[in-house]
Design an enzyme around this catalytic site. Structure first.
Site, PDB file in Angstrom:
ATOM      1  N   HIS A  54      -5.635  -5.819   9.499  1.00  0.00           N
ATOM      2  CA  HIS A  54      -5.439  -5.465   8.090  1.00  0.00           C
ATOM      3  C   HIS A  54      -6.695  -4.775   7.577  1.00  0.00           C
ATOM      4  O   HIS A  54      -7.809  -5.208   7.815  1.00  0.00           O
ATOM      5  CB  HIS A  54      -5.158  -6.723   7.262  1.00  0.00           C
ATOM      6  CG  HIS A  54      -4.532  -6.440   5.935  1.00  0.00           C
ATOM      7  ND1 HIS A  54      -5.185  -5.744   4.942  1.00  0.00           N
ATOM      8  CD2 HIS A  54      -3.316  -6.764   5.424  1.00  0.00           C
ATOM      9  CE1 HIS A  54      -4.393  -5.649   3.882  1.00  0.00           C
ATOM     10  NE2 HIS A  54      -3.251  -6.259   4.144  1.00  0.00           N
TER      11      HIS A  54
ATOM     12  N   TYR B 236      -9.819  -4.526   1.555  1.00  0.00           N
ATOM     13  CA  TYR B 236      -9.310  -4.401   0.191  1.00  0.00           C
ATOM     14  C   TYR B 236     -10.140  -3.421  -0.643  1.00  0.00           C
ATOM     15  O   TYR B 236      -9.716  -3.002  -1.710  1.00  0.00           O
ATOM     16  CB  TYR B 236      -9.312  -5.767  -0.496  1.00  0.00           C
ATOM     17  CG  TYR B 236      -8.415  -6.787   0.163  1.00  0.00           C
ATOM     18  CD1 TYR B 236      -7.114  -6.462   0.519  1.00  0.00           C
ATOM     19  CD2 TYR B 236      -8.865  -8.073   0.429  1.00  0.00           C
ATOM     20  CE1 TYR B 236      -6.281  -7.391   1.129  1.00  0.00           C
ATOM     21  CE2 TYR B 236      -8.039  -9.012   1.024  1.00  0.00           C
ATOM     22  CZ  TYR B 236      -6.745  -8.662   1.372  1.00  0.00           C
ATOM     23  OH  TYR B 236      -5.927  -9.594   1.970  1.00  0.00           O
TER      24      TYR B 236
ATOM     25  N   ARG C 290     -14.633  -7.668   2.277  1.00  0.00           N
ATOM     26  CA  ARG C 290     -15.106  -7.712   0.899  1.00  0.00           C
ATOM     27  C   ARG C 290     -16.500  -7.104   0.711  1.00  0.00           C
ATOM     28  O   ARG C 290     -17.127  -7.287  -0.316  1.00  0.00           O
ATOM     29  CB  ARG C 290     -15.088  -9.152   0.396  1.00  0.00           C
ATOM     30  CG  ARG C 290     -13.688  -9.749   0.428  1.00  0.00           C
ATOM     31  CD  ARG C 290     -13.567 -11.028  -0.354  1.00  0.00           C
ATOM     32  NE  ARG C 290     -12.226 -11.592  -0.250  1.00  0.00           N
ATOM     33  CZ  ARG C 290     -11.185 -11.204  -0.973  1.00  0.00           C
ATOM     34  NH1 ARG C 290     -11.333 -10.229  -1.851  1.00  0.00           N
ATOM     35  NH2 ARG C 290     -10.016 -11.781  -0.824  1.00  0.00           N
TER      36      ARG C 290
ATOM     37  N   GLU D  14       1.400   0.125   4.119  1.00  0.00           N
ATOM     38  CA  GLU D  14       2.095  -1.065   3.641  1.00  0.00           C
ATOM     39  C   GLU D  14       2.748  -0.786   2.290  1.00  0.00           C
ATOM     40  O   GLU D  14       2.122  -0.209   1.402  1.00  0.00           O
ATOM     41  CB  GLU D  14       1.116  -2.230   3.515  1.00  0.00           C
ATOM     42  CG  GLU D  14       1.765  -3.525   3.045  1.00  0.00           C
ATOM     43  CD  GLU D  14       0.797  -4.698   3.031  1.00  0.00           C
ATOM     44  OE1 GLU D  14       1.135  -5.729   2.421  1.00  0.00           O
ATOM     45  OE2 GLU D  14      -0.306  -4.585   3.621  1.00  0.00           O
TER      46      GLU D  14
ATOM     47  N   HIS E 230      -3.386  -0.776   2.751  1.00  0.00           N
ATOM     48  CA  HIS E 230      -2.760  -0.472   1.468  1.00  0.00           C
ATOM     49  C   HIS E 230      -3.006   1.002   1.144  1.00  0.00           C
ATOM     50  O   HIS E 230      -4.151   1.464   1.234  1.00  0.00           O
ATOM     51  CB  HIS E 230      -3.352  -1.347   0.375  1.00  0.00           C
ATOM     52  CG  HIS E 230      -3.050  -2.805   0.550  1.00  0.00           C
ATOM     53  ND1 HIS E 230      -3.544  -3.780  -0.294  1.00  0.00           N
ATOM     54  CD2 HIS E 230      -2.291  -3.468   1.471  1.00  0.00           C
ATOM     55  CE1 HIS E 230      -3.112  -4.963   0.092  1.00  0.00           C
ATOM     56  NE2 HIS E 230      -2.355  -4.801   1.165  1.00  0.00           N
TER      57      HIS E 230
ATOM     58  N   HIS F 242       2.711 -14.442  -3.107  1.00  0.00           N
ATOM     59  CA  HIS F 242       3.333 -14.907  -1.871  1.00  0.00           C
ATOM     60  C   HIS F 242       3.685 -16.390  -1.941  1.00  0.00           C
ATOM     61  O   HIS F 242       2.926 -17.194  -2.482  1.00  0.00           O
ATOM     62  CB  HIS F 242       2.387 -14.687  -0.690  1.00  0.00           C
ATOM     63  CG  HIS F 242       2.108 -13.244  -0.419  1.00  0.00           C
ATOM     64  ND1 HIS F 242       1.478 -12.813   0.743  1.00  0.00           N
ATOM     65  CD2 HIS F 242       2.372 -12.119  -1.124  1.00  0.00           C
ATOM     66  CE1 HIS F 242       1.366 -11.496   0.712  1.00  0.00           C
ATOM     67  NE2 HIS F 242       1.897 -11.057  -0.417  1.00  0.00           N
TER      68      HIS F 242
ATOM     69  N   ASP G   7       2.785  -9.648  -7.225  1.00  0.00           N
ATOM     70  CA  ASP G   7       2.507  -9.896  -5.813  1.00  0.00           C
ATOM     71  C   ASP G   7       2.051 -11.343  -5.646  1.00  0.00           C
ATOM     72  O   ASP G   7       0.857 -11.637  -5.617  1.00  0.00           O
ATOM     73  CB  ASP G   7       1.438  -8.914  -5.328  1.00  0.00           C
ATOM     74  CG  ASP G   7       1.117  -9.087  -3.851  1.00  0.00           C
ATOM     75  OD1 ASP G   7       0.117  -8.495  -3.407  1.00  0.00           O
ATOM     76  OD2 ASP G   7       1.826  -9.814  -3.148  1.00  0.00           O
TER      77      ASP G   7
ATOM     78  N   GLU H  15       1.827 -14.162   5.913  1.00  0.00           N
ATOM     79  CA  GLU H  15       0.667 -14.195   5.008  1.00  0.00           C
ATOM     80  C   GLU H  15       0.930 -15.241   3.913  1.00  0.00           C
ATOM     81  O   GLU H  15       0.532 -15.092   2.779  1.00  0.00           O
ATOM     82  CB  GLU H  15       0.450 -12.827   4.367  1.00  0.00           C
ATOM     83  CG  GLU H  15       0.083 -11.734   5.343  1.00  0.00           C
ATOM     84  CD  GLU H  15      -0.062 -10.385   4.666  1.00  0.00           C
ATOM     85  OE1 GLU H  15      -0.897  -9.594   5.107  1.00  0.00           O
ATOM     86  OE2 GLU H  15       0.673 -10.119   3.680  1.00  0.00           O
TER      87      GLU H  15
ATOM     88  N   HIS I 123       6.466  -7.971  -1.318  1.00  0.00           N
ATOM     89  CA  HIS I 123       6.222  -6.731  -2.062  1.00  0.00           C
ATOM     90  C   HIS I 123       7.528  -5.977  -2.312  1.00  0.00           C
ATOM     91  O   HIS I 123       7.758  -5.470  -3.414  1.00  0.00           O
ATOM     92  CB  HIS I 123       5.255  -5.832  -1.292  1.00  0.00           C
ATOM     93  CG  HIS I 123       3.896  -6.412  -1.123  1.00  0.00           C
ATOM     94  ND1 HIS I 123       2.910  -5.792  -0.387  1.00  0.00           N
ATOM     95  CD2 HIS I 123       3.331  -7.553  -1.598  1.00  0.00           C
ATOM     96  CE1 HIS I 123       1.819  -6.526  -0.406  1.00  0.00           C
ATOM     97  NE2 HIS I 123       2.047  -7.605  -1.132  1.00  0.00           N
TER      98      HIS I 123
ATOM     99  N   ASP J 260       6.373  -5.349   3.673  1.00  0.00           N
ATOM    100  CA  ASP J 260       6.040  -6.698   3.218  1.00  0.00           C
ATOM    101  C   ASP J 260       7.238  -7.190   2.409  1.00  0.00           C
ATOM    102  O   ASP J 260       7.611  -6.580   1.401  1.00  0.00           O
ATOM    103  CB  ASP J 260       4.777  -6.670   2.367  1.00  0.00           C
ATOM    104  CG  ASP J 260       4.330  -8.059   1.928  1.00  0.00           C
ATOM    105  OD1 ASP J 260       5.125  -8.748   1.255  1.00  0.00           O
ATOM    106  OD2 ASP J 260       3.191  -8.448   2.222  1.00  0.00           O
TER     107      ASP J 260
ATOM    108  N   HIS K  32       5.421  -7.895   7.213  1.00  0.00           N
ATOM    109  CA  HIS K  32       4.723  -9.058   6.693  1.00  0.00           C
ATOM    110  C   HIS K  32       5.788  -9.977   6.123  1.00  0.00           C
ATOM    111  O   HIS K  32       6.549  -9.578   5.233  1.00  0.00           O
ATOM    112  CB  HIS K  32       3.731  -8.667   5.593  1.00  0.00           C
ATOM    113  CG  HIS K  32       2.499  -8.013   6.108  1.00  0.00           C
ATOM    114  ND1 HIS K  32       1.596  -7.353   5.294  1.00  0.00           N
ATOM    115  CD2 HIS K  32       1.985  -7.914   7.362  1.00  0.00           C
ATOM    116  CE1 HIS K  32       0.606  -6.872   6.020  1.00  0.00           C
ATOM    117  NE2 HIS K  32       0.827  -7.206   7.284  1.00  0.00           N
TER     118      HIS K  32
END
Length: 474
Positions: A189, A192, A156, A264, A229, A350, A348, A380, A301, A298, A335
């Site tokens: 991973h 983001y 982040r 992904e 991503h 989960h 999205d 996840e 997804h 995923d 995933h």
């Protein structure tokens, strides 16, 4: 005995007894001690003390350095340093800041020997790497996993310190100790923040630098797969965005040597690239070194994007479509997530295994699909729950139980009473959440439909009215 200092800013926790032969020497010692106390007060107006004690009996002066260490220095240093001859107030440190550390050493579940499974399914979760990447190994063992994902740095923020040699060597050593083949079953991973489709020059450079830094960290750790991503068009043409993603990958591949960049698939929200198998195919087509690119599916997804996995027939059709469009050889990881949102909702969200709209049968299909054996499969799923005090806490036992659940599906008869009981139990657990999200999706669908069917305004509205009048309709 020197007199107690009167200033309220200093609290003495002990008295000192100094034996001197001359009154002048005693005065100098007392003066130095007062100066030392004054410096301590100025440097640390609120010392880290939770209790203060005064001793009834004086005791000999110990050789200690006059400056008082900060809390951080006290944590990082275990050795006592040589101290000056002058007396200084002794202060007890009761509270210290805890360092980041791995999970408790007692495993929540034992790791299953892969040889004992009917198929070689390597199942794990995205574990914490707080305190250093080496802790991810211990945290993986803690939940009884045979595969894992982690963030190689903070996902982040842009600026991160380099990996320390201790973290690197610790990761390699622990992976060997616990028999993890990290080049096969570790799937870091990406951040983001990184958008390889970015068109703006400065932002594109920033994204590339962050991406390359992660690839270099992978190679220093012996990790071969890196999941990320694809990116966001930011309103630009999709073909142009796909071209920029591929160009950044080609550049990064030339700057590294072994790591495979794993695209992904996405849920299909807004301008996000990768929600269709065709997007993934088009990126791969532009990558020069095909051996350095792959795909991670995923399950949440895919389902949200309109690829059904629920029945054996639907699952087989989706996998066949992936093979036809992208190529089965590019599938490098999964995933494993159920979906709180319904099919083709492009949301999205989960859910825990078996509690969402995918349901347990979808994961039975996956666990018994031969072509997926040997790939890292990473949970996840949500692990937050309310604690005794009402605050949200992470319950790693959820992952430990889900890993065992998925392993139990390997070779299980889907028509058996055992499977039916599991399916019913998990389906009931997610009923309220599914109903809530379904209601949101239905209301949004109705709103969108209303907008689409709204009558045009202005001239268009008048023209339509004239046409209706000519047709004889009301």
């Amino acid at each position: 005995m020197p007199p107690r200092k009167a200033k309220g800013t200093v609290v003495e926790t002990s008295t000192t007894k100094v034996s001197v032969s001359k009154a002048g020497a005693a005065s100098k010692v007392e003066s130095k001690a007062r100066v030392t106390k004054r410096k301590v007060v100025e440097a640390d107006p609120e010392p880290d003390i939770t209790s203060e004690e005064e001793e009834d009996e004086p005791r000999p002066v110990k050789k200690r350095k006059a400056p008082v260490k900060t809390k951080v220095e006290a944590e990082d240093s275990a050795a006592e340093e040589e101290q000056p001859k002058t007396a200084a107030p002794k202060k007890r440190r009761v509270t210290t800041k805890a360092k980041s550390k791995p999970e408790d050493t007692m495993p929540l579940a034992e790791r299953t020997a892969i040889a004992s499974l009917k198929k070689a399914m390597y199942i794990g979760a995205h574990v914490s790497s707080a305190g250093g990447v080496q802790n991810s190994i211990t945290n993986t063992v803690h939940i009884g996993a045979n595969a894992f994902a982690l963030f190689l740095k903070s996902q982040r923020k842009w600026a991160n310190p380099p990996m320390t040699p201790e973290a690197r060597d610790g990761f390699r050593s622990l992976s060997e100790t616990h028999n993890f083949e990290v080049h096969k079953h570790c799937l870091p991973h990406g951040s983001y923040l990184v958008n390889l489709a970015q068109a703006e020059k400065d932002k594109a450079t920033q994204a590339y630098d962050g991406f390359l830094d992660d690839l270099q960290r992978c190679e220093s750790l012996g990790i071969k797969l890196y999941n990320f991503h694809p990116g966001n068009t930011n309103g630009d043409a999709r073909d142009a965005a796909i071209g920029r993603i591929a160009a950044q990958l080609n550049k990064a591949h030339k700057a590294t040597s072994t790591v495979v960049t794993v695209l992904e698939n996405m849920a299909g929200q807004g301008n996000v690239v990768g929600s269709t198998f065709e997007d993934l195919r088009d990126i791969i087509a532009l990558v020069d070194d095909k051996a350095r690119v792959g795909v991670c599916i995923d399950t949440c997804h895919a389902f949200a994007a309109g690829y059904d996995l629920r029945s054996p027939e639907a699952f087989a059709a989706t996998m066949t479509r992936f093979d036809d469009v992208v190529g089965a050889s590019y599938l490098r990881a999964l995933h494993l997530n159920d979906s709180k949102a319904p099919f083709a909702s492009h949301r999205d969200l989960h859910a825990n295994i078996g509690t969402g709209f995918l349901g347990l049968r979808a994961f039975h299909n996956i666990m018994n699909y031969d072509a997926l054996a040997g790939l890292p499969m990473v949970l996840e799923t949500p692990i937050d729950r309310p604690g005794p005090d009402g605050k949200t806490v992470e319950d790693k036992q959820i992952w430990a139980d889900e890993i065992k659940l998925l392993e139990s599906l390997i070779g299980m008869d889907a028509a058996s009473a055992e499977f039916a009981a599991l399916e019913k139990k998990l389906h009931a657990q997610g009923a309220s959440e599914r109903a809530k999200i379904q209601d949101q999706v239905d209301r949004k669908g109705a709103k969108d439909a209303k907008k689409a069917s709204a009558k045009p305004r202005g001239k268009g509205k008048k023209k339509k009215a004239e046409q209706e009048s000519d047709d004889g309709s009301d």
